[in-house]
Scaffold this motif. Structure first.
Motif, mmCIF file in Angstrom:
data_model
loop_
_atom_site.group_PDB
_atom_site.id
_atom_site.type_symbol
_atom_site.label_atom_id
_atom_site.label_comp_id
_atom_site.label_asym_id
_atom_site.label_seq_id
_atom_site.Cartn_x
_atom_site.Cartn_y
_atom_site.Cartn_z
ATOM 1 N N GLU A 248 0.813 -1.226 0.000
ATOM 2 C CA GLU A 248 0.000 0.000 0.000
ATOM 3 C C GLU A 248 0.843 1.270 0.000
ATOM 4 O OE1 GLU A 248 -2.253 -0.691 3.485
ATOM 5 O OE2 GLU A 248 -3.413 -2.330 2.560
ATOM 6 N N ALA A 249 2.030 1.212 0.595
ATOM 7 C CA ALA A 249 2.825 2.445 0.741
ATOM 8 C C ALA A 249 3.615 2.779 -0.516
ATOM 9 C CB ALA A 249 3.778 2.317 1.934
ATOM 10 N N GLY A 250 3.523 1.933 -1.531
ATOM 11 C CA GLY A 250 4.188 2.272 -2.790
ATOM 12 C C GLY A 250 5.538 1.601 -2.982
ATOM 13 N N CYS A 251 5.997 0.791 -2.005
ATOM 14 C CA CYS A 251 7.293 0.101 -2.157
ATOM 15 C C CYS A 251 7.307 -0.764 -3.417
ATOM 16 C CB CYS A 251 7.582 -0.786 -0.953
ATOM 17 S SG CYS A 251 7.325 0.002 0.633
ATOM 18 N N VAL A 252 6.107 -1.353 -3.727
ATOM 19 C CA VAL A 252 6.010 -2.288 -4.863
ATOM 20 C C VAL A 252 6.255 -1.604 -6.203
ATOM 21 C CG1 VAL A 252 4.474 -3.949 -3.783
ATOM 22 C CG2 VAL A 252 3.511 -1.943 -4.896
ATOM 23 N N LYS A 253 6.147 -0.287 -6.224
ATOM 24 C CA LYS A 253 6.326 0.381 -7.523
ATOM 25 C C LYS A 253 7.764 0.283 -8.009
ATOM 26 C CE LYS A 253 2.562 3.695 -7.107
ATOM 27 N NZ LYS A 253 2.390 4.548 -5.931
#
Ligand code: CUA
Length: 328
Positions: A248-253
């Protein structure tokens, strides 16, 4: 410990890592070889050092004699003027340089990659190292685990600009060039940690583009590989929450974690982040405190990098750290 005090500890640990110089920092020295290739280079280095030291003092002696005019004006060297120039200006350099050339070629020949070596792919990024074990399906970063006493073949390339791979105690340098694959090899005689460094200026954080080669005994190396390939133990409640925050925090981007719907390769693969010894390409030790500080504000520790600050509530940050540290 309350969440706040834990977090205070986390930031204090990061500040220690960043400011007080608590960095992991081993000697990088080409004249302290720890493998056969580096030993060849060090041998040649010392030979040249002593040869050129002798030439240096010979030239200084002649220079001093000329300055002090110890020779009478009309005195000729035994060989005459032309003979002196031929002997000192042509014969002597040829006599000194030719054996060194032959010995350099001999060293180059001795540095050829041995056959039947384990292959590891290393890809340079601004400013970190992607490390892949193609035969074992393992991807990691900034840390190259190898078996001691065996040659390891490296396939080098770059994702952006030219970098240079250098572990002074294991071998010379080899460039990582975008669009080209260079092969190279290293071997460590004994288990241990050997620090490496990018040796080609590649931007703001070139100096902080470090890494480690960790040589394990062959048995330890095999069990390290096997452990990376085993299924993970189930996550605890907090780690589970951390895995959700990771998405959810955007690390996966930017990051990949096998099994967490994260397949992006802008930043280092985090599938085994918990097993690495350092963060930020050998910048700071990988402790929960440093990791929390790194996530919160990586550019404060390493200005110019692509990883942005991530503002998270303290308990979310701790859950995220617990999850990442569990990724062994
Ligand atoms: Cu990469 Cu300097």
């Amino acid at each position: 410990m309350t969440v706040q005090s834990k977090l205070g500890f986390a930031y204090a640990a990061t500040a220690c890592g960043a400011i007080a110089g608590c960095r992991v920092n081993e000697t990088q020295s080409a004249i302290h070889p720890a493998g056969p290739a580096a030993a060849e280079i060090a041998w040649l280095w010392w030979l040249m050092f002593w040869a050129f030291t002798a030439v240096f003092f010979l030239v200084l002696t002649l220079l001093t004699m000329a300055i002090l005019r110890r020779l009478p004006q009309d005195a000729l060297p035994p060989l005459g003027r032309t003979g002196f120039i031929v002997a000192g200006g042509i014969a002597l350099p040829v006599f000194v340089v030719t054996p060194l050339l032959i010995l350099s070629l001999r060293t180059s020949a001795a540095l050829h990659l041995p056959e039947d070596a384990l292959t590891i792919e290393v890809r340079g990024h601004m400013w970190w190292w992607e490390v892949r074990y193609p035969d074992h399906g393992i991807v990691t970063a900034n840390e190259i685990r190898i078996p001691a006493g065996e040659p390891v073949r490296l396939e080098l390339t770059s994702a952006d600009v030219i970098h240079s791979f250098w572990v002074p105690s294991l071998n010379g340098k080899r460039d990582l060039i975008p669009g080209l694959q260079n092969t190279f090899w290293i071997q460590a005689d004994q288990p241990g940690r050997y620090r490496g460094q990018c040796a080609e200026y590649c931007g703001t954080q070139h100096a902080n583009m470090g890494f480690h080669v960790v040589a394990l005994t062959p048995n330890e190396f095999r069990s390290w590989i096997a452990k990376r390939q085993q299924p993970r133990p189930p996550l605890s409640g907090e780690q589970q929450r951390g895995a959700e925050i990771f998405r959810e925090a955007g690390c996966v981007k930017c990051h990949t974690v096998a099994g967490n719907k994260a397949q992006n390769e802008i930043g280092p693969d985090l599938t085994h982040i918990g097993s690495r010894d350092t963060l930020g390409a050998a910048l700071i030790p990988n402790t929960p405190g440093n990791l929390a500080g790194w996530i919160a504000n990586a550019p404060a520790l390493k200005p110019g990098i692509e990883m942005p600050p991530t503002y998270l509530p303290p308990d979310d940050l701790l859950a995220l750290v617990a999850y990442l540290e569990s990724l062994q």
